[in-house]
Design an enzyme around this catalytic site. Structure first.
Site, PDB file in Angstrom:
ATOM      1  N   LYS A 193       0.838  -1.208   0.000  1.00 41.24           N
ATOM      2  CA  LYS A 193       0.000   0.000   0.000  1.00 41.24           C
ATOM      3  C   LYS A 193       0.866   1.248   0.000  1.00 41.24           C
ATOM      4  CE  LYS A 193      -3.938  -1.855   2.511  1.00 41.24           C
ATOM      5  NZ  LYS A 193      -4.440  -2.187   3.841  1.00 41.24           N
ATOM      6  N   GLN A 197      -5.269  -1.351   9.623  1.00 41.22           N
ATOM      7  CA  GLN A 197      -5.376  -2.688   9.039  1.00 41.22           C
ATOM      8  C   GLN A 197      -6.138  -3.629   9.970  1.00 41.22           C
ATOM      9  OE1 GLN A 197      -4.409  -3.475   5.962  1.00 41.22           O
ATOM     10  NE2 GLN A 197      -4.831  -5.660   6.093  1.00 41.22           N
ATOM     11  N   ASP A 212     -11.301   3.679   4.303  1.00 36.75           N
ATOM     12  CA  ASP A 212     -11.879   2.337   4.222  1.00 36.75           C
ATOM     13  C   ASP A 212     -13.406   2.390   4.096  1.00 36.75           C
ATOM     14  OD1 ASP A 212     -10.141   0.109   4.224  1.00 36.75           O
ATOM     15  OD2 ASP A 212      -9.604   0.463   6.326  1.00 36.75           O
TER      16      ASP A 212
HETATM   17  N1  GUN Z   1      -8.185  -6.321   6.045  1.00 32.14           N
HETATM   18  C1  GUN Z   1      -8.635  -6.995   4.956  1.00 32.14           C
HETATM   19  N2  GUN Z   1      -9.199  -6.139   4.069  1.00 32.14           N
HETATM   20  C2  GUN Z   1      -9.111  -4.920   4.623  1.00 32.14           C
HETATM   21  C3  GUN Z   1      -9.511  -3.628   4.178  1.00 32.14           C
HETATM   22  O1  GUN Z   1     -10.083  -3.422   3.103  1.00 32.14           O
HETATM   23  N3  GUN Z   1      -9.224  -2.604   5.034  1.00 32.14           N
HETATM   24  C4  GUN Z   1      -8.625  -2.799   6.226  1.00 32.14           C
HETATM   25  N4  GUN Z   1      -8.408  -1.731   7.001  1.00 32.14           N
HETATM   26  N5  GUN Z   1      -8.233  -3.976   6.667  1.00 32.14           N
HETATM   27  C5  GUN Z   1      -8.482  -5.031   5.859  1.00 32.14           C
END
Ligand code: GUN
Length: 297
Positions: free
Chosen positions: A55, A99, A122
């Site tokens: 990311k 996350q 998100d």
């Molecule tokens: N863990 C798995 N997918 C995601 C996501 O789209 N966002 C976040 N913050 N954690 C995740």
């Protein structure tokens, strides 16, 4: 029956990242802000670490500023909340992603609720969830938005089409259904208690599989010509001893014989998630600075 078209998520994601990068460059050239994306990871799960590094790398490639916060597994809930609060107050940070999953001793919903909704890239904060449902200007969860982008590229308008969403998680299933409804599809949400899942599936022009069960959706569940979007990423034993491989929630070898178009795993939905995250960070930055935001792709 001819083979389905295989939807190239890597290619669409690369187009989206390039389009975001061009917008970021234009924003900076006009003397505007540099979008800043902060990613917070608690603990040392290797898969999550790889994902978070990816990311950050992609954010920098797009011309954004990337802030990484790797916190130890024994970080307390109060410590994490104070990190989020600092990021909420930092004007150079426009997007915050914590996350998931978080360690068990931390209440995930409390942490999500503490993120400034304007920075919630998100789209998990209840304010953004509510705005998605009521039709307001929401930041929308990345994976479902990536799925809709793939579908619209493939099918054009989704209006009136019958879509089934397999799975009802807050991260994928529920927002996916809301986004399809926003596109005027006729939406069914199916889950582990659904009676006659194969029969429900066979009625759908669009199948979104987000259940986390390796290869659960069989070829004879698919209406001939349907579009199949596989959100699953499941690691299973490979052909050789000690090796593993990634498979989706759909039995690809079967479904590709029946569907009109289908996403592979890997290389389908996966790469879209990070590309949409960058899109969301750009949107968040524009809105926080009262700048217009037009859809990127
Ligand atoms: N863990 C798995 N997918 C995601 C996501 O789209 N966002 C976040 N913050 N954690 C995740």
């Amino acid at each position: 029956m001819s083979q389905a078209k295989i939807i190239d998520g890597n290619a669409v994601a690369a187009d989206l990242r390039a389009a975001v990068a061009a917008r970021v460059a234009a924003l900076k050239a006009a003397g505007g802000p540099t979008p800043g994306l902060a990613v917070v990871l608690v603990g040392a799960d290797p898969a999550s670490q790889v994902y978070v590094r990816n990311k950050n790398k992609r954010a920098v490639e797009c011309g954004m500023t990337s802030f990484e916060h790797f916190l130890p597994p024994d970080t307390t809930e109060a410590e994490l909340l104070s990190v989020v609060e600092r990021l909420n107050l930092d004007p150079t940070v426009h997007g915050i992603l914590v996350q998931l999953p978080l360690p068990k001793h931390i209440d995930s919903q409390l942490v999500i609720d503490s993120i400034d909704p304007a920075k919630d890239v998100d789209g998990f904060h209840p304010i953004n969830v509510g705005r998605l449902v009521t039709g307001g200007p929401a930041l929308v969860p990345c994976t479902p938005l990536g799925c809709v982008m793939l579908l619209k590229r493939e099918l054009g308008s989704l209006s009136g089409k019958s879509a089934i969403v397999l799975g009802r998680s807050n991260i994928v299933g529920k927002p996916m259904a809301q986004l399809l409804l926003r596109e005027s599809a006729t939406v069914t949400i199916a889950h582990s208690r659904t009676h006659d899942l194969p029969g429900e599936c066979r009625r759908a022009d669009i199948v979104i599989a987000a259940v986390g069960q390796p290869e659960m959706v069989r070829g004879d569940w698919i209406k001939p010509g349907a579009t199949v979007i596989d959100v699953g990423i499941n690691r299973v034993p490979g052909a050789e001893p000690g090796k593993t491989k990634l498979v989706g929630d759909v039995n690809f070898a079967e479904a590709v014989q029946v569907a009109g178009a289908i996403t592979p795993v890997p290389g389908g939905v996966g790469p879209m998630t990070i590309a949409v995250l960058l899109r969301n960070a750009l949107e968040a930055c524009c809105r926080q600075n009262d700048l217009p935001f037009e859809e990127v792709l």
